[in-house]
Design a protein around this motif. Structure first.
Motif, PDB file in Angstrom:
ATOM      1  N   LEU A 166      28.857  45.415  51.032  1.00 12.27           N
ATOM      2  CA  LEU A 166      29.645  44.402  50.339  1.00 12.27           C
ATOM      3  C   LEU A 166      30.649  45.051  49.399  1.00 12.27           C
ATOM      4  O   LEU A 166      31.765  44.560  49.219  1.00 12.27           O
ATOM      5  CB  LEU A 166      28.731  43.476  49.536  1.00 12.27           C
ATOM      6  N   VAL A 178      33.587  46.012  51.332  1.00 11.56           N
ATOM      7  CA  VAL A 178      34.451  44.883  51.631  1.00 11.56           C
ATOM      8  C   VAL A 178      35.228  44.467  50.397  1.00 11.56           C
ATOM      9  O   VAL A 178      36.354  43.996  50.482  1.00 11.56           O
ATOM     10  CB  VAL A 178      33.583  43.698  52.126  1.00 11.56           C
ATOM     11  N   GLY A 179      34.608  44.662  49.246  1.00  8.94           N
ATOM     12  CA  GLY A 179      35.268  44.244  48.025  1.00  8.94           C
ATOM     13  C   GLY A 179      34.855  42.852  47.619  1.00  8.94           C
ATOM     14  O   GLY A 179      35.645  42.097  47.072  1.00  8.94           O
ATOM     15  N   PRO A 211      33.267  40.057  45.337  1.00  8.93           N
ATOM     16  CA  PRO A 211      33.165  40.039  43.880  1.00  8.93           C
ATOM     17  C   PRO A 211      31.736  40.271  43.433  1.00  8.93           C
ATOM     18  O   PRO A 211      30.802  39.854  44.081  1.00  8.93           O
ATOM     19  CB  PRO A 211      33.627  38.624  43.506  1.00  8.93           C
ATOM     20  N   GLY A 212      31.597  40.934  42.316  1.00 12.89           N
ATOM     21  CA  GLY A 212      30.273  41.304  41.854  1.00 12.89           C
ATOM     22  C   GLY A 212      29.937  42.728  42.221  1.00 12.89           C
ATOM     23  O   GLY A 212      28.955  43.272  41.767  1.00 12.89           O
ATOM     24  N   PHE A 264      35.255  45.311  44.419  1.00 12.11           N
ATOM     25  CA  PHE A 264      36.109  44.174  44.086  1.00 12.11           C
ATOM     26  C   PHE A 264      37.097  44.536  42.991  1.00 12.11           C
ATOM     27  O   PHE A 264      38.263  44.122  43.010  1.00 12.11           O
ATOM     28  CB  PHE A 264      35.223  43.006  43.644  1.00 12.11           C
ATOM     29  N   ILE A 265      36.606  45.289  42.017  1.00  8.55           N
ATOM     30  CA  ILE A 265      37.457  45.663  40.888  1.00  8.55           C
ATOM     31  C   ILE A 265      38.696  46.386  41.398  1.00  8.55           C
ATOM     32  O   ILE A 265      39.821  46.118  40.990  1.00  8.55           O
ATOM     33  CB  ILE A 265      36.681  46.558  39.916  1.00  8.55           C
ATOM     34  N   LYS A 297      39.946  46.244  44.437  1.00  7.97           N
ATOM     35  CA  LYS A 297      40.791  45.365  45.217  1.00  7.97           C
ATOM     36  C   LYS A 297      41.665  44.492  44.349  1.00  7.97           C
ATOM     37  O   LYS A 297      42.842  44.288  44.605  1.00  7.97           O
ATOM     38  CB  LYS A 297      39.886  44.459  46.050  1.00  7.97           C
ATOM     39  N   LEU A 306      39.081  42.261  55.709  1.00  6.79           N
ATOM     40  CA  LEU A 306      38.432  41.484  56.762  1.00  6.79           C
ATOM     41  C   LEU A 306      37.819  42.406  57.806  1.00  6.79           C
ATOM     42  O   LEU A 306      36.700  42.188  58.276  1.00  6.79           O
ATOM     43  CB  LEU A 306      39.434  40.554  57.429  1.00  6.79           C
ATOM     44  N   TRP A 314      29.405  43.688  58.910  1.00  9.39           N
ATOM     45  CA  TRP A 314      28.587  42.635  59.526  1.00  9.39           C
ATOM     46  C   TRP A 314      28.046  43.047  60.873  1.00  9.39           C
ATOM     47  O   TRP A 314      27.017  42.545  61.311  1.00  9.39           O
ATOM     48  CB  TRP A 314      29.379  41.329  59.615  1.00  9.39           C
ATOM     49  N   GLU A 355      24.301  42.301  61.661  1.00 10.28           N
ATOM     50  CA  GLU A 355      23.866  41.539  62.837  1.00 10.28           C
ATOM     51  C   GLU A 355      22.880  42.335  63.665  1.00 10.28           C
ATOM     52  O   GLU A 355      21.852  41.832  64.098  1.00 10.28           O
ATOM     53  CB  GLU A 355      25.083  41.215  63.695  1.00 10.28           C
ATOM     54  N   GLY A 357      30.260  46.836  39.245  1.00  8.85           N
ATOM     55  CA  GLY A 357      31.084  45.693  39.589  1.00  8.85           C
ATOM     56  C   GLY A 357      31.052  44.654  38.484  1.00  8.85           C
ATOM     57  O   GLY A 357      31.900  43.779  38.416  1.00  8.85           O
ATOM     58  N   LEU A 358      30.022  44.731  37.640  1.00 10.98           N
ATOM     59  CA  LEU A 358      29.910  43.747  36.572  1.00 10.98           C
ATOM     60  C   LEU A 358      30.277  44.326  35.217  1.00 10.98           C
ATOM     61  O   LEU A 358      31.021  43.728  34.460  1.00 10.98           O
ATOM     62  CB  LEU A 358      28.475  43.199  36.529  1.00 10.98           C
TER      63      LEU A 358
END
Lengths: 479, 493, 144
Positions: free
Chosen positions: B386, B389-390, B392-393, B397-398, B400, B424, B431, B435, B471-472
């Motif tokens: 995750l 992917v970026g 959030p949390g 993400f930061i 991105k 994406l 994923w 999967e 991330g937080l």
């Protein structure tokens, strides 16, 4: 407020740990649901009196923190989620045991976490917090959607994820960052944060990014995930796709329009006219597809898509009355649709039928279920004595007050279409005899029946006593 | 007293450890010494970071020869940040390494591996701390050569060829770099980076200086594995021992980016580089291509380690993209991603190392239904994924957020599209693993529930937790990055 | 003292510079290109290493050649020695040579090991062996 979000998380933990003892596990789910409900109820009086409790959790980026601030719309959404969770837990127990489903612990744990994240969305104080919980909700509902773990579930899960993550990672994230850049903040503020220095065309583009980025609101063309998610067990469809996930979508839309754009700021702008068109188109198109769908859950799914766009349409009309209608419809549709899905699940569990064409005469064998179904259907169509009537009334008033005649036409036409695809089911269930030689069966397990009776009752109750949701919706517009 | 010599100790401690381990000839002693050394280095780097925050740039003259004639170790916000990153990851990877190396490398080679590891660490730390251009080359080669050896110790025979390819390409890169430095020395007469930054103003527009910039950039791009010079990376990361891959993926390319940052912004300076040259545009274009193409290749990869390697190429594209956009947010994103991706990728490779330990392979088709056998590992991979992917949390993400912000500020919408597309694609390949691990049935006859040993899981999960934590609570990762970016752009010479 | 080494390339009394006076730079370019070409174009691993070595030699030239000042001597601190050739490049190149030797040694060690494992030091053959192994592995993987 923190406890309200934390309780489901702990509930999820408890469920995961207690996975060997089914009864303990179920009890823990109930306890968590109960605690959550109590917490949310305790917050209600404060908000009704004008209070806006807030907590700042952690400073994520300079100037944008993960924070909660409770305002009327969020309160409404939180209430819906918190009230319906214990009921769905009751229902889920019956369903999972009645159908002997596997991986029940994972189911209940993810369920609890989804509620936690939904409450996070409801309580969010700014776009960043909302985005975080929104994404988290998508991710945590994936195991629920692909619960059966067969090829069909995998495919459905893939469509679900690709639509929701696709729209949010590309469109919504860009919208949030663009808002940050343009307005300098992403806090939800009454009256909106986009001042006059933002050009009207930019507002139009930004609105487009938000609306289409909120895939959970299922505005066409980003609606396909909803029918795809019907591979999930019905309790999942019921709570999440009639209540939590989709409601998170339209909640986001309304919240963004009211608190980021500001109703006054964008009322009358030509660059936002297209929204009414898209919403209206979605309503009509979804209703038409629902008319022709034979699979019951599929029909309900497309009905949901249409109903969601009611909210978007009402919000797009931008009249105070229609905004109230939009907020109200979040609650109205929730109780109505959950009843319908509960009934569908009961039909599947009790009679093992999934198609509308198979439902002849089922009203005689499953009276409670079908009566509840009828109540839910009435709410969808928008007739008294179901609460759906009230929300539609407000929406119509709002449309008339701003002389948006095409919106009025859409609402009227779709009401007819709704009747067109719901009433035949009711008719066939009660007034047509079952084909000769069909299997004997009774009602679904008692917990499922009780649950759906409760929600049906709520639908009628809210019609009679709409004070609380109405008050909250009104407050949202006043402030 | 020791505190005064911290900069030197940062490098000397691992440097001395290497021959010591060779003399001792014991794998266990080697591991112990290397782990102790990495922890000591971590403490030193944190002390230096705190010192820099309080007193500003630290200048240490090696051997008491005053700069600019002597070699100077210069610790500023950016170098302290990188030092903490490198030594931090080493401190977490080494406790993990013991069990992993035991399974993957023949025991008579262990002490050699740890000795090379210490040298590798020494080289990386040296690059980050030195203020002399040629000294950078020396440490670059120290780390590279030991890196080649480390990779070649992998158990698959393809590790040898991968190491050889890396050797050829890496040496060409380093040599190009040193040619650039030579040209700069010709024009400015000094090798001290700070001094060079001042003197270069007089000779800015001359051809040798521009050519030097080109040589240095290309040379470093080889080391950074910037598309299209990334060819060595997939082989190297796939076939190296897992602990080595974990450490390298988290640090080696990042330190080379640091050198590029130092030269482009610290020496040549914003004024020269931004206006006339197409350098930044080209970086942006190559980064964009890297982000999309590498992610696409990762999507179709059949081996999990190779998938992660291509993912690294794409993520490096993020870092250089921020560099190319070259405004405050872009550089902040760049530097922050050095940290965020370092932590994320190290965590992922460590978890995969656990998988290799238990299953003997990292091929995707062998991983079916892994969640039943190794549930904790799979959750870890999902969470760290995750961050790739970026979502959030997570730490990713930061980065991105700042990258998109940087692009929007320059009005470059197409970059935003590229970032979205590559996120994406990242979601798609993460994923794929989810999967396969969760939704497929395990092959018949597979062993039931055999999670990786705690020794491997705990350090890996420390880093997975770090992904979420950073991330937080972004005060260190983002705050440090922001200071570093301001420092680079402000032209504090 | 660090004299800007560029001064050495210019003739001291303003004579026009001829192509021939930049002989060392032409050799540098030639070596650089030759080395790189060999690395890229030759499939034999030993030849690649040789090419690498040639490439590195061009670096030595580019450092040392400008260090020589016309009329300069070794830095001897005594009467009569006024102009010093720059000794620093020599030091740097000694380092670079050592690095080059280490690289070569490592490269050769790797070639020996590759030969043990693959039975050849031609890149094409090695790739062929790898491809065959991977195909076998996949077939085995499919079967299980």
């Amino acid at each position: 407020m923190l406890i309200a979000v934390a309780a489901p998380v702990f509930g999820a933990l408890g469920v995961a740990l207690a996975h060997r003892i089914p009864n303990l596990r179920e009890a823990l789910s109930f306890v968590a649901a109960g605690v959550t409900l109590v917490c949310v109820l305790m917050l209600l009086p404060e908000v009704l009196n004008g209070g806006r409790p807030e907590i700042v959790l952690v400073e994520l980026l300079p100037g944008a923190a993960l924070a909660f601030r409770l305002e009327p719309l969020g309160m409404l959404f939180a209430l819906v989620a918190a009230v319906l969770w214990p009921i769905s837990t009751l229902y889920s127990i019956g369903y999972m045991r009645g159908n002997d489903e596997s991986h029940q612990s994972r189911f209940f744990a993810c369920f609890a976490l989804s509620i936690a994240f939904t409450l996070g969305i409801a309580f969010s104080a700014n776009l960043l917090t909302l985005f975080l919980f929104y994404e988290a909700l998508t991710l945590i509902t994936y195991p629920l959607v692909s619960h059966h773990q067969d090829d069909e579930a995998r495919r459905g899960g893939r469509v679900y994820l690709s639509y929701l993550l696709g729209t949010s990672l590309t469109l919504m994230l860009v919208a949030v960052i663009a808002t940050w850049m343009v307005a300098g903040t992403v806090e939800f503020t009454p009256g909106g944060i986009l001042g006059s220095e933002v050009s009207n065309s930019s507002i139009g583009i930004l609105l487009a990014l938000f609306i289409f980025g909120t895939g959970k609101a299922a505005v066409m063309p980003f609606h396909r995930w909803l029918p795809a998610a019907m591979v999930a067990p019905t309790p999942v469809s019921a709570l999440l796709h009639a209540v939590a996930v989709v409601k998170a979508g339209v909640f986001t839309v309304v919240k963004v329009i009211v608190y980021i754009f500001g109703v006054d700021r964008i009322a009358g702008l030509s660059s936002v006219d297209w929204l009414i068109f898209f919403a209206g188109f979605t309503i009509i198109a979804a209703s038409v597809v629902a008319l022709r769908a034979d699979n019951l859950k599929r029909r309900l799914a497309y009905s949901t898509i249409g109903q969601l766009s009611y909210v978007v349409l009402a919000a797009a009309i931008l009249a105070p009355l229609s905004m109230i209608g939009a907020a109200l419809h979040i609650a109205a549709h929730a109780v109505g649709k959950i009843t319908l899905f509960f009934a569908a699940g009961a039909i599947y569990t009790g009679a093992h039928k999934t198609k509308v064409s198979e439902l002849d005469g089922i009203g005689h064998r499953m009276p409670f279920t079908m009566i509840a179904f009828t109540v839910g259907a009435i709410s969808m169509i928008g007739l008294p004595p179901a609460v759906g009537f009230i929300s539609k009334w407000y929406m119509l008033q709002g449309a008339v007050s701003t002389e948006q005649w095409n919106a009025v036409a859409v609402i009227a036409a779709s009401t007819l279409l709704n009747a067109g695809y719901f009433l035949p089911i009711v008719y066939r269930a009660f007034f047509v005899n079952a084909p000769a030689g069909s299997a004997e069966h009774g009602e679904a397990p008692w917990s499922m029946v009780v649950a759906l009776c409760i929600t049906a009752a709520l639908t009628i109750l809210l019609f009679c006593f709409p004070d609380v949701p109405l008050a909250l919706a009104r407050q949202m517009m006043v402030v | 007293m020791i505190l005064d010599h911290l900069p030197a100790l940062q490098v000397v401690v691992p440097l001395l450890a290497a021959p010591l381990i060779v003399l001792l000839r014991s794998g266990r002693a080697g591991w112990f010494i290397t782990t102790a050394v990495s922890w000591i280095s971590f403490v030193i780097s944190i002390l230096l970071f705190i010192q820099v925050q309080q007193t500003g740039v630290i200048s240490y003259a090696l051997g008491s020869w005053p700069p600019p004639w002597g070699i100077e170790y210069r610790v500023d916000v950016l170098s302290a940040y990188v030092l903490v990153l490198v030594s931090g990851i080493a401190s977490v990877v080494l406790p993990y390494a013991r069990a992993s190396i035991l399974a993957e490398v023949p025991s008579d080679r262990h002490y050699l591996l740890y000795s090379m590891f210490a040298l590798f660490l020494c080289g990386l730390l040296g690059i980050a701390i030195t203020g002399d251009a040629f000294n950078v080359f020396v440490f670059l080669e120290v780390s590279s050569l030991s890196g080649y050896v480390l990779i070649a110790l992998g158990r698959d025979k393809r590790a040898l060829r991968a190491s050889f390819q890396y050797l050829i390409m890496g040496t060409i890169g380093a040599t190009l770099y040193v040619i650039g430095v030579g040209l700069l020395y010709l024009m400015t007469g000094t090798l001290n980076l700070a001094d060079m930054a001042e003197r270069i103003r007089a000779v800015e527009e001359t051809r040798p200086v521009l050519v030097a910039l080109a040589f240095i950039t290309v040379g470093l791009s080889l080391k950074i594995a910037l598309f299209p010079l990334h060819v060595w990376l997939p082989g190297a990361y796939t076939f190296a021992p897992s602990a080595v891959a974990a450490f390298m993926a988290g640090t080696a390319t990042k330190v080379s980016v640091y050198v590029l940052l130092r030269f482009v912004f610290g020496v040549f300076g914003v004024r020269l580089v931004l206006p006339d040259l197409a350098l930044l545009e080209m970086l942006i274009i190559f980064s964009a291509v890297a982000m999309v193409v590498a992610s696409l290749v990762a999507l179709f990869e059949k081996d999990l380690k190779r998938l992660l390697a291509y993912s690294s190429v794409a993520q490096i594209g993020y870092i250089t993209l921020g560099l190319g956009i070259a405004n405050a947010d872009g550089l902040t994103a760049s530097v922050a991603h050095l940290f965020n991706h370092g932590v994320t990728k190290a965590a992922l490779f460590m978890l995969v190392g656990g998988i290799v330990l238990r299953l003997g392979t990292s091929r995707m088709d062998a991983l079916a239904g892994l969640s039943r056998r190794m549930p904790v590992t799979c959750i870890g991979v999902a969470l760290a994924g995750l961050s790739l992917v970026g979502a959030p949390g997570t730490a990713g993400f930061i980065t991105k957020w700042h990258l998109v912000l940087a692009a929007l500020q320059e009005g470059q919408w197409w970059i935003v599209v590229v970032i979205a597309a590559s996120s994406l694609l990242a979601a798609a390949y993460v994923w794929r693993f989810v999967e396969i691990a969760y939704l497929r049935q395990p092959p018949a006859g597979a062993v039931t529930k055999e999670e990786a040993p705690l020794q491997l899981l705990v350090p890996a999960w420390v880093l997975v937790a770090a992904c979420i934590y950073f991330g937080l609570d972004t005060s260190f990762s983002l705050g440090g990055a922001r200071d570093a970016a301001a420092f680079l752009l402000g032209g504090v010479r | 003292m660090c004299l800007p080494a560029a001064a050495a390339t210019q003739s001291n009394d303003g004579e026009s510079m001829t192509l021939a006076s930049h002989y060392s730079y032409w050799m540098t370019i030639l070596l650089m290109i030759t080395g790189l070409y060999i690395v890229v174009a030759r499939g034999n691993l030993i030849k690649k290493l040789i090419g690498l070595g040639i490439f590195q030699t061009s670096v030595y030239l580019i450092y040392i050649a400008p260090g020589k000042l016309i009329g300069g001597t070794a830095p001897i601190v005594a009467e009569g020695f006024k102009i010093y050739s720059n000794p620093l490049p020599h030091v740097l190149i000694l380092t670079a040579i050592v690095v080059g030797v280490a690289t070569l040694a490592l490269g050769l060690a790797l070639v020996v090991r590759i030969y043990e494992e693959y039975g050849s030091i031609e890149e094409d053959t090695i790739l062929e062996v790898e491809r065959r192994d991977e195909a076998d592995q996949e077939k085995a993987g499919d079967r299980s």
